[in-house]
Design an enzyme around this catalytic site. Structure first.
Site, PDB file in Angstrom:
ATOM      1  CG  HIS A   3      -1.785 -23.603  77.783  1.00 28.25           C
ATOM      2  ND1 HIS A   3      -2.757 -24.475  78.225  1.00 28.25           N
ATOM      3  CD2 HIS A   3      -0.590 -24.194  78.079  1.00 28.25           C
ATOM      4  CE1 HIS A   3      -2.174 -25.528  78.777  1.00 28.25           C
ATOM      5  NE2 HIS A   3      -0.869 -25.381  78.697  1.00 28.25           N
ATOM      6  CG  ASP A  23      -1.663 -29.546  79.756  1.00 28.01           C
ATOM      7  OD1 ASP A  23      -0.577 -30.141  79.851  1.00 28.01           O
ATOM      8  OD2 ASP A  23      -1.761 -28.326  79.933  1.00 28.01           O
ATOM      9  NE  ARG A  49       7.354 -20.503  81.149  1.00 31.32           N
ATOM     10  CZ  ARG A  49       7.210 -21.770  81.494  1.00 31.32           C
ATOM     11  NH1 ARG A  49       8.125 -22.359  82.231  1.00 31.32           N
ATOM     12  NH2 ARG A  49       6.157 -22.457  81.127  1.00 31.32           N
TER      13      ARG A  49
HETATM   14 ZN    ZN Z   1       1.496 -28.861  78.517  1.00 34.58          ZN
END
Ligand code: ZN
Length: 453
Positions: A268, A319, A209
């Site tokens: 992820h 994270d 993105r």
């Molecule tokens: Zn992250």
């Protein structure tokens, strides 16, 4: 030279009893199983090699608890991100260092001895560069040095708001670089890393993105053999955005357009189809799973059984740092798979295998590789990065050595971590970091000041 006699230690060929370990010059210089206690031995618990935390945004520790109230009809990752942008907008360099020190301390207390800091907060709140453009990277390095955790610094390149590319949003102005400015930052970060024992450097294109294809090509060239970390396919909206932009799913697009190999760590990779799983595993990349964060943000469940069957590599990361610990991450990883498959012991390596031992070994090896660190092992010549569990912890009372990891990961939490050494220096003793009071006091002052703004 102090010697430590551990009741049990997880050696490369399995658990051993009564293991004397000598550390010197930052390394393990002697390992003796079946040792007889001597008067000068320090009594140790159950010794493991330290775990790598492959993905952290340290500053997000400061917003734990601030995003748990429903604000929209359907809160999601995207509404959480609005709160995160609001939170980071007010942080000074001193705040960044204070919060990172607290987060890194908690990582050590939770069984991690190295952190991969995916660092994307670079500029002042109005988006202008600091006099030293690496001001905030140096704060991260300083926090790691103070706390005594090993650092793999992953300065993040972020340039756009969404596929297309779309212009960056206001909340993203502290992140943004052009390629030349990023290359300068990387040089400066290389200098920071050289000043820290055992530290490493990688590069981190934020996501598909935030980076155009030509920018990604340039970043891969800059990596020069270093690890490359990128967020990918965390959210279904991101998959839809990538399909709309390119006609390809994110992991497919990356495999089609970038030289993905063992140097790559895809953070992820929650939403993959069967073909992407097979292709990514064959490429040799590691998936940096962040199970507590993925659950906290409602991301989804990654295709664990397919990834396991394809022989894919995993690592774990904390994270958003809403809760920090090796046990918390590995337990959540397995439990999500159990909920998805309505089975038990899903990630165990085979019949009779321990789920805890399988997950711990896989995440330790994958994490070290993804952070450009030596393979973790309690053996002569390895860095003296050791975590010792408390033999008096209730979660470890039942069973013998064969159940230590299952007891800790499924029945315990970070309170079972008693002692931690990094490079032979003890940084956690009796469950507390050696500078816990001072680090926490600075953090609490910072958190209260931010809350009052
Ligand atoms: Zn992250």
């Amino acid at each position: 030279m102090p010697t430590h006699l551990f009741k049990h230690a997880l050696l490369p060929d399995g658990w051993a009893d009564s293991v004397r370990i000598v550390m010197s010059g930052g390394k393990i210089v002697s390992v003796e199983a079946g040792a007889v206690r001597r008067p000068d031995d320090c009594a140790g618990g159950y010794a493991l090699s330290g775990m790598a935390n492959v993905h952290s945004h340290a500053f997000q520790r400061g917003m734990a608890g601030l995003a748990e109230r429903r604000r929209h009809g359907e809160d999601s990752f995207w509404s959480w991100r609005e709160i995160m942008y609001w939170f980071l907008d007010r942080m000074t360099p001193e705040d960044v260092e204070a919060i990172a020190a607290q987060a890194f301390m908690e990582m050590l207390q939770g069984g991690f001895t190295r952190v991969g800091e995916f660092h994307y907060l670079h500029h002042a709140p109005d988006g202008t560069a600091y006099d030293d453009p690496a001001e905030l990277s140096s704060r991260i390095a300083s926090a790691a040095d103070t706390v005594g955790i090993r650092l793999t610094l992953l300065p993040c390149f972020y340039a756009h708001g969404d596929f297309g590319p779309q212009p960056a949003l206001g909340g993203q102005r502290r992140f943004l670089h052009g390629l030349d400015a990023y290359a300068s930052l990387l040089d400066r970060c290389a200098g920071l890393v050289r000043g820290l024992d055992g530290a490493a450097l990688g590069i981190a294109p934020h996501s598909l993105r935030a980076v155009t294809p030509s920018e990604l090509d340039a970043l891969v060239a800059l990596a020069d053999g270093r690890p490359i970390h990128i967020h990918v396919a965390e959210q279904t909206r991101e998959v839809e955005g990538c399909l709309g932009w390119s006609g390809r799913r994110p992991v497919d697009w990356l495999l089609d357009h970038a030289p993905v190999d063992h140097r790559w760590c895809l953070i992820h990779a929650t939403h993959m189809d069967a073909s992407e799983v097979g292709r990514l595993a064959a490429a040799g990349a590691t998936i940096g799973l962040c199970p507590v964060t993925e659950a906290s943000l409602g991301d989804g469940i990654f295709p664990g059984t397919a990834w396991r069957d394809a022989g894919g590599r995993i690592a774990i990361g904390t994270d958003c740092n809403v809760a920090i610990g090796v046990a918390e991450e590995l337990r959540q990883l397995e439990y999500a798979q159990r909920l998805a498959t309505r089975r038990r012991n899903v990630m165990a390596s085979g019949l009779g295998a321990s789920t805890g031992e399988t997950l711990f070994a896989a995440a330790a090896a994958g994490g070290a590789s993804a952070l450009d660190a030596p393979a973790p092992a309690i053996r002569v010549g390895s860095p003296a990065d050791i975590v010792a569990l408390d033999p008096d912890a209730a979660c470890l009372a039942a069973g013998g050595p064969a159940t230590i990891l299952d007891g800790w990961l499924f029945g315990g939490d970070r309170s079972a971590v008693r002692d931690v050494w990094v490079g032979g220096r003890q940084v956690v003793a009796e469950g507390r970091h050696c500078q816990a009071a001072a680090i926490r006091a600075v953090y609490v002052r910072c958190a209260r000041r931010l809350a009052a703004l």
